[in-house]
Design a protein around this motif. Structure first.
Motif, PDB file in Angstrom:
ATOM      1  N   VAL A 207      14.464  -0.408  -5.823  1.00 38.71           N
ATOM      2  CA  VAL A 207      14.957  -1.451  -4.929  1.00 38.71           C
ATOM      3  C   VAL A 207      15.667  -0.872  -3.707  1.00 38.71           C
ATOM      4  N   ASP A 208      16.325   0.294  -3.853  1.00 42.01           N
ATOM      5  CA  ASP A 208      17.009   0.851  -2.678  1.00 42.01           C
ATOM      6  C   ASP A 208      16.002   1.355  -1.644  1.00 42.01           C
ATOM      7  N   ALA A 209      14.841   1.852  -2.109  1.00 41.73           N
ATOM      8  CA  ALA A 209      13.813   2.322  -1.181  1.00 41.73           C
ATOM      9  C   ALA A 209      13.105   1.156  -0.503  1.00 41.73           C
ATOM     10  N   ILE A 210      12.664   0.190  -1.294  1.00 40.13           N
ATOM     11  CA  ILE A 210      11.920  -0.947  -0.743  1.00 40.13           C
ATOM     12  C   ILE A 210      12.840  -1.838   0.081  1.00 40.13           C
ATOM     13  N   GLY A 211      14.055  -2.053  -0.416  1.00 41.58           N
ATOM     14  CA  GLY A 211      15.003  -2.897   0.310  1.00 41.58           C
ATOM     15  C   GLY A 211      15.402  -2.320   1.651  1.00 41.58           C
ATOM     16  N   SER A 212      15.636  -1.028   1.702  1.00 46.56           N
ATOM     17  CA  SER A 212      16.041  -0.411   2.974  1.00 46.56           C
ATOM     18  C   SER A 212      14.914  -0.500   4.000  1.00 46.56           C
ATOM     19  N   ALA A 213      13.659  -0.385   3.536  1.00 48.01           N
ATOM     20  CA  ALA A 213      12.525  -0.533   4.455  1.00 48.01           C
ATOM     21  C   ALA A 213      12.413  -1.977   4.940  1.00 48.01           C
ATOM     22  N   GLY A 214      12.576  -2.931   4.015  1.00 44.58           N
ATOM     23  CA  GLY A 214      12.434  -4.335   4.381  1.00 44.58           C
ATOM     24  C   GLY A 214      13.519  -4.839   5.303  1.00 44.58           C
ATOM     25  N   PHE A 215      14.735  -4.386   5.087  1.00 42.03           N
ATOM     26  CA  PHE A 215      15.856  -4.834   5.929  1.00 42.03           C
ATOM     27  C   PHE A 215      16.116  -3.899   7.101  1.00 42.03           C
ATOM     28  N   ARG A 216      15.273  -2.863   7.212  1.00 45.22           N
ATOM     29  CA  ARG A 216      15.377  -1.899   8.314  1.00 45.22           C
ATOM     30  C   ARG A 216      16.792  -1.320   8.419  1.00 45.22           C
ATOM     31  N   GLY A 242      18.329   1.993  -8.979  1.00 45.42           N
ATOM     32  CA  GLY A 242      17.047   2.460  -9.503  1.00 45.42           C
ATOM     33  C   GLY A 242      16.155   1.360 -10.046  1.00 45.42           C
ATOM     34  N   LEU A 243      16.580   0.090  -9.917  1.00 42.96           N
ATOM     35  CA  LEU A 243      15.763  -1.019 -10.392  1.00 42.96           C
ATOM     36  C   LEU A 243      14.391  -0.985  -9.704  1.00 42.96           C
ATOM     37  N   THR A 244      13.335  -1.147 -10.467  1.00 38.27           N
ATOM     38  CA  THR A 244      11.975  -1.141  -9.911  1.00 38.27           C
ATOM     39  C   THR A 244      11.550  -2.559  -9.554  1.00 38.27           C
ATOM     40  N   VAL A 245      10.981  -2.718  -8.353  1.00 38.10           N
ATOM     41  CA  VAL A 245      10.501  -4.032  -7.927  1.00 38.10           C
ATOM     42  C   VAL A 245       8.974  -4.075  -8.027  1.00 38.10           C
ATOM     43  N   ARG A 258      15.973 -12.618   3.465  1.00 39.59           N
ATOM     44  CA  ARG A 258      15.340 -12.127   2.240  1.00 39.59           C
ATOM     45  C   ARG A 258      14.042 -11.402   2.571  1.00 39.59           C
ATOM     46  N   VAL A 259      13.634 -10.545   1.668  1.00 41.00           N
ATOM     47  CA  VAL A 259      12.384  -9.791   1.803  1.00 41.00           C
ATOM     48  C   VAL A 259      11.527 -10.071   0.581  1.00 41.00           C
ATOM     49  N   GLU A 260      10.291 -10.495   0.804  1.00 44.66           N
ATOM     50  CA  GLU A 260       9.356 -10.725  -0.297  1.00 44.66           C
ATOM     51  C   GLU A 260       8.417  -9.534  -0.402  1.00 44.66           C
ATOM     52  N   VAL A 261       8.245  -9.044  -1.622  1.00 42.25           N
ATOM     53  CA  VAL A 261       7.371  -7.900  -1.874  1.00 42.25           C
ATOM     54  C   VAL A 261       5.946  -8.405  -2.047  1.00 42.25           C
ATOM     55  N   GLY A 262       5.052  -7.918  -1.188  1.00 43.41           N
ATOM     56  CA  GLY A 262       3.657  -8.347  -1.250  1.00 43.41           C
ATOM     57  C   GLY A 262       2.794  -7.349  -2.005  1.00 43.41           C
ATOM     58  N   GLU A 263       1.618  -7.118  -1.483  1.00 43.73           N
ATOM     59  CA  GLU A 263       0.653  -6.259  -2.168  1.00 43.73           C
ATOM     60  C   GLU A 263       1.135  -4.811  -2.228  1.00 43.73           C
ATOM     61  N   ILE A 264       0.947  -4.188  -3.375  1.00 46.93           N
ATOM     62  CA  ILE A 264       1.319  -2.783  -3.589  1.00 46.93           C
ATOM     63  C   ILE A 264       0.064  -2.002  -3.973  1.00 46.93           C
ATOM     64  N   SER A 265      -0.157  -0.886  -3.301  1.00 43.60           N
ATOM     65  CA  SER A 265      -1.290  -0.025  -3.665  1.00 43.60           C
ATOM     66  C   SER A 265      -0.828   1.431  -3.637  1.00 43.60           C
ATOM     67  N   GLU A 266      -1.456   2.255  -4.453  1.00 40.82           N
ATOM     68  CA  GLU A 266      -1.070   3.663  -4.542  1.00 40.82           C
ATOM     69  C   GLU A 266      -2.040   4.504  -3.715  1.00 40.82           C
ATOM     70  N   THR A 267      -1.486   5.410  -2.916  1.00 41.55           N
ATOM     71  CA  THR A 267      -2.319   6.273  -2.083  1.00 41.55           C
ATOM     72  C   THR A 267      -2.818   7.468  -2.899  1.00 41.55           C
TER      73      THR A 267
END
Length: 280
Positions: A207-216, A242-245, A258-267
């Protein structure tokens, strides 16, 4: 026997509440009991205003019931605090409301108040209006969203039976005298949220990684906000960075949207490409 019936009822209720967090079980249980009563009487009943996690958990539980359904009634489509209008699906459909009207809620479930005053020299924010309302002795569950209108005052969603009370009891907000009038839901002046689409590549789905990207914002700043209990996932307070979204999760910070998590794909390199939508 009566005892056997009680046990059977408890077991059925337990299956309906499967997966509901402990903190929301009581609230969801009350919704289910109201829905069962409305269904047995072929009526429509309305809950108090619910916070988002209780509402979503209750809707999930209602879908497991054969003769009960629910319509979200918040006053406008993006409302955060909403009532659930519950009963048999075929009875709920008898309202005759259009799709646009149902976007605001079941007819008669929610009323809107215009709280007017001159706030030019003493501006009031959401907590000021909420504080003034609670000071009248009304419990929070009777009040929905509060839409602040700048210098003019605010529009407040309430249960209809409290309209006359507020007209007489709500006299001031901060130091400003106010007048209270009921207005149609169609008169609500709600700004549509600004939407920002973001694509990010991250090493993890924390959540800290995804949240920081979403909230810039920097990751360290988001971690600080998590530690100070300002961050929620699916409207539940986050306690660990460390919570996983996952896809469909909603990360929110009061005052920052708020930030909504959309499609996730692995590179191919083992990183995660994540589509995010931020609502401000």
């Amino acid at each position: 026997t009566h005892t056997t019936a009680v046990r059977a009822g408890s077991a059925a209720k337990g299956s309906l509440l499967a997966g509901v967090s402990k903190e929301y079980v009581d609230g969801v249980s009350r919704v289910l009991e109201l829905a069962l009563d409305a269904s047995s009487k072929w009526e429509v009943a309305h809950t108090d205003f619910l916070d988002p996690p209780t509402r979503e958990a209750a809707l999930t539980a209602l879908k497991r019931m054969a003769d009960c359904s629910g319509i979200v009634s918040g006053g406008y489509p993006q409302a955060e605090r909403c009532r659930l209008s519950v009963g048999r699906p075929d009875v709920l459909e008898l309202s005759g409301a259009s799709e646009e009207e149902l976007g605001r809620g079941y007819p008669g479930a929610v009323a809107a108040l215009e709280v007017s005053g001159n706030f030019m020299f003493d501006s009031a924010a959401h907590p000021d209006f909420l504080g003034a309302i609670l000071n009248t002795g009304v419990v929070r569950s009777k009040v929905g969203d509060i839409v602040v209108q700048g210098e003019r005052g605010a529009q407040i969603l309430v249960v209809p039976e409290m309209v006359d009370f507020f007209k007489g009891a709500l006299k001031t907000v901060r130091t400003v005298p106010v007048t209270v009038e009921e207005v149609p839901l169609t008169d609500l002046r709600v700004r549509p949220p600004k939407v920002d689409s973001i694509k990010t590549f991250e090493a993890s789905l924390r959540v800290d990684a995804i949240g920081s990207a979403g909230f810039r914002m920097s990751r360290s700043k988001l971690v600080d906000m998590i530690e100070s209990k300002q961050v929620r996932v699916n409207w539940k307070e986050v306690t660990k960075s460390g919570l996983t979204v996952k896809t469909g999760d909603v990360i929110s910070i009061r005052g920052k949207g708020r930030v909504e998590v959309g499609e996730i794909s692995e590179t191919k390199k083992g990183r995660f490409q994540v589509e995010l939508t931020r609502f401000v």
